[in-house]
Design a protein around this motif. Structure first.
Motif, PDB file in Angstrom:
ATOM      1  N   ALA A  96      -6.611  -5.081  -6.244  1.00  0.00           N
ATOM      2  CA  ALA A  96      -7.605  -4.127  -5.984  1.00  0.00           C
ATOM      3  C   ALA A  96      -8.090  -3.323  -7.294  1.00  0.00           C
ATOM      4  N   SER A  97      -9.305  -2.973  -7.530  1.00  0.00           N
ATOM      5  CA  SER A  97      -9.711  -2.765  -8.995  1.00  0.00           C
ATOM      6  C   SER A  97     -10.239  -0.962  -8.573  1.00  0.00           C
ATOM      7  N   ASP A  98     -10.076  -0.705  -7.385  1.00  0.00           N
ATOM      8  CA  ASP A  98     -10.437   0.891  -7.346  1.00  0.00           C
ATOM      9  C   ASP A  98      -9.528   1.504  -6.161  1.00  0.00           C
ATOM     10  N   GLY A  99      -9.713   2.682  -6.096  1.00  0.00           N
ATOM     11  CA  GLY A  99      -9.045   3.456  -4.902  1.00  0.00           C
ATOM     12  C   GLY A  99      -9.476   2.908  -3.566  1.00  0.00           C
ATOM     13  N   GLU A 100     -10.788   2.899  -3.411  1.00  0.00           N
ATOM     14  CA  GLU A 100     -11.484   2.705  -1.929  1.00  0.00           C
ATOM     15  C   GLU A 100     -11.063   1.198  -1.632  1.00  0.00           C
ATOM     16  N   ALA A 101     -11.183   0.413  -2.525  1.00  0.00           N
ATOM     17  CA  ALA A 101     -10.608  -1.207  -2.247  1.00  0.00           C
ATOM     18  C   ALA A 101      -9.372  -1.110  -2.120  1.00  0.00           C
ATOM     19  N   ALA A 102      -8.458  -0.592  -2.676  1.00  0.00           N
ATOM     20  CA  ALA A 102      -6.902  -0.475  -2.443  1.00  0.00           C
ATOM     21  C   ALA A 102      -6.700   0.036  -0.849  1.00  0.00           C
ATOM     22  N   GLU A 157      -4.174  10.099  -4.325  1.00  0.00           N
ATOM     23  CA  GLU A 157      -5.044  10.184  -3.166  1.00  0.00           C
ATOM     24  C   GLU A 157      -5.055   9.093  -2.234  1.00  0.00           C
ATOM     25  N   VAL A 158      -4.884   7.777  -2.918  1.00  0.00           N
ATOM     26  CA  VAL A 158      -4.723   6.514  -2.045  1.00  0.00           C
ATOM     27  C   VAL A 158      -3.580   6.562  -1.371  1.00  0.00           C
ATOM     28  N   ALA A 159      -2.380   7.073  -1.743  1.00  0.00           N
ATOM     29  CA  ALA A 159      -1.043   7.042  -1.511  1.00  0.00           C
ATOM     30  C   ALA A 159      -1.114   8.013  -0.352  1.00  0.00           C
ATOM     31  N   ARG A 160      -1.676   9.230  -0.289  1.00  0.00           N
ATOM     32  CA  ARG A 160      -1.921  10.258   0.716  1.00  0.00           C
ATOM     33  C   ARG A 160      -2.547   9.703   1.957  1.00  0.00           C
ATOM     34  N   THR A 210      -1.002   5.924   7.737  1.00  0.00           N
ATOM     35  CA  THR A 210      -1.300   4.537   8.592  1.00  0.00           C
ATOM     36  C   THR A 210       0.332   3.957   9.150  1.00  0.00           C
ATOM     37  N   ARG A 211       0.061   3.109   9.905  1.00  0.00           N
ATOM     38  CA  ARG A 211       1.457   2.448  10.530  1.00  0.00           C
ATOM     39  C   ARG A 211       1.322   0.971  10.609  1.00  0.00           C
ATOM     40  N   PRO A 212       1.985   0.025   9.863  1.00  0.00           N
ATOM     41  CA  PRO A 212       3.157   0.659   8.835  1.00  0.00           C
ATOM     42  C   PRO A 212       2.362   0.810   7.492  1.00  0.00           C
ATOM     43  N   VAL A 266       4.051  12.604  -2.577  1.00  0.00           N
ATOM     44  CA  VAL A 266       3.839  11.514  -1.649  1.00  0.00           C
ATOM     45  C   VAL A 266       5.000  10.363  -1.423  1.00  0.00           C
ATOM     46  N   ALA A 267       6.173  10.629  -1.734  1.00  0.00           N
ATOM     47  CA  ALA A 267       7.212   9.964  -1.229  1.00  0.00           C
ATOM     48  C   ALA A 267       7.176   8.451  -1.824  1.00  0.00           C
ATOM     49  N   ALA A 268       6.733   8.374  -3.057  1.00  0.00           N
ATOM     50  CA  ALA A 268       6.731   7.116  -3.942  1.00  0.00           C
ATOM     51  C   ALA A 268       8.312   6.820  -4.228  1.00  0.00           C
ATOM     52  N   VAL A 269       8.524   5.455  -4.329  1.00  0.00           N
ATOM     53  CA  VAL A 269      10.190   5.202  -4.577  1.00  0.00           C
ATOM     54  C   VAL A 269      10.328   4.925  -6.065  1.00  0.00           C
TER      55      VAL A 269
END
Length: 250
Positions: A37-43, A68-71, A76-78, A98-101
Motif C-alpha cells: 500500500a502506498s498510503d494510509g487509507e489504502a493500508a 492512525e492506521v495502527a489505531r 478489527t478482528r483479527p 498502539v502495541a507495535a511489536v
C-alpha cells in the motif's frame, strides 16, 4: 514442524523503500507478501481485504499516518501485528502506545528485519496459544519493558533483565550485563513504575535489582554500601539506609 507462513502487507509511500523491503523479505523464509500500500487509507482497505498476519508500516505517509492506521486496525478482528519502519525515531512512544511489536529505522539492516520478523512470529504464537486476552507488554501494573535507541532503531529490554539503573543528568542508564542504554525517564517515575518486589532504590541516583545485590558492608564513615554481583559497589544514600534492614529482614 514446518514454519508457519506469515502473510505480510507493506505500507510505505516511498517506492524505493517499499521495493527494498520486498527484496529483504524475499531472503527470509516463511513469508508470503500479499500486497503493498502506498498510503494510509489504502493500508486500511488492503488489511481488511487481505487479512495479513503482519503489517510493515511506515509512519510519515499522506492521508492517515502510520500511527492512525495502527489505531484503526487495532479495532478489527483479527488485527495484524504491526512493525513500524520509519526514518524518524521521535514517534517511538506513540508507536508502542498502539502495541507495535518492533520499530525499525531506515535504512533497514537485514539482520534487524529478521529479528523483528521472529519477534512477530513469537507474538502470534502467543496469541494462538490462547493468551490473546493476556495484558500486552507494558500494560501490567508495573513496567515490564523499556525501549531504548540503538544504531539500527530501538531495542526492547525486559525490566527483569536490568541489573541496575543509574542517573545521568536528565537521562537514566540501564545496565544489562556489560552493555548499557540511555533512556529519557526520571528516577522518581521509575521507582514508582518498577515492581518493588524486583527492584529497590538505594540512592537518589540508583535503583538496583534485588537479586543483583550480593551483600552489604559499611564504608569508613559507617555508611552502607551494596556489594553487587558484577563486583562493583553501590553506596546507599542516607535516606535509603532503612531499605538495607528491610532487605536483610531486620
Amino acid at each position: 514442524m514446518p514454519e508457519t507462513t506469515l502473510k505480510v502487507l507493506i505500507a510505505d509511500d516511498e517506492p524505493l523503500a517499499a521495493e527494498r523491503l520486498q527484496l529483504l523479505l524475499a531472503r527470509i523464509g516463511g513469508i508470503d507478501l500479499v500486497g503493498t500500500a502506498s498510503d494510509g487509507e489504502a493500508a486500511v482497505r488492503m488489511a481488511a481485504a487481505l487479512a495479513p498476519d503482519l503489517l510493515l508500516l511506515d509512519i510519515a505517509m499522506p492521508g492517515l499516518d502510520g500511527i492512525e492506521v495502527a489505531r484503526e486496525l487495532a479495532g478489527t478482528r483479527p488485527s495484524p501485528v504491526v512493525i513500524f519502519v520509519t526514518a524518524f525515531d521521535q514517534f517511538a512512544v506513540a508507536a508502542f502506545d498502539v502495541a507495535a511489536v518492533d520499530y525499525l529505522m531506515k535504512p533497514i539492516e537485514p539482520g534487524r528485519l529478521q529479528e523483528a520478523i521472529e519477534r512477530a512470529r513469537t507474538h502470534l504464537r502467543h496469541l494462538d496459544s490462547g493468551c490473546a486476552d493476556a495484558a500486552p507488554p507494558g500494560q501490567s501494573d508495573f513496567l515490564e519493558e523499556f525501549w531504548a535507541s540503538d544504531r539500527s532503531g530501538l531495542v526492547r529490554i525486559a525490566s527483569a533483565d536490568v541489573d541496575r539503573i543509574s542517573a545521568e543528568r536528565d537521562y537514566m542508564r540501564l545496565h544489562v550485563g556489560a552493555r548499557s542504554w540511555l533512556i529519557h525517564h526520571s528516577m522518581a517515575s521509575l521507582e514508582e513504575q518498577l515492581d518493588p518486589a524486583l527492584f529497590v532504590r538505594l540512592h537518589r541516583s540508583a535503583i538496583v535489582r534485588r537479586d543483583f545485590i550480593g551483600g552489604f558492608t559499611r564504608n569508613p564513615s559507617g555508611r552502607w554500601v551494596a556489594l553487587l554481583n558484577d563486583q562493583t559497589e553501590q553506596p546507599v544514600g542516607r535516606l535509603y539506609s532503612d531499605r538495607v534492614k528491610a532487605i536483610a529482614g531486620r
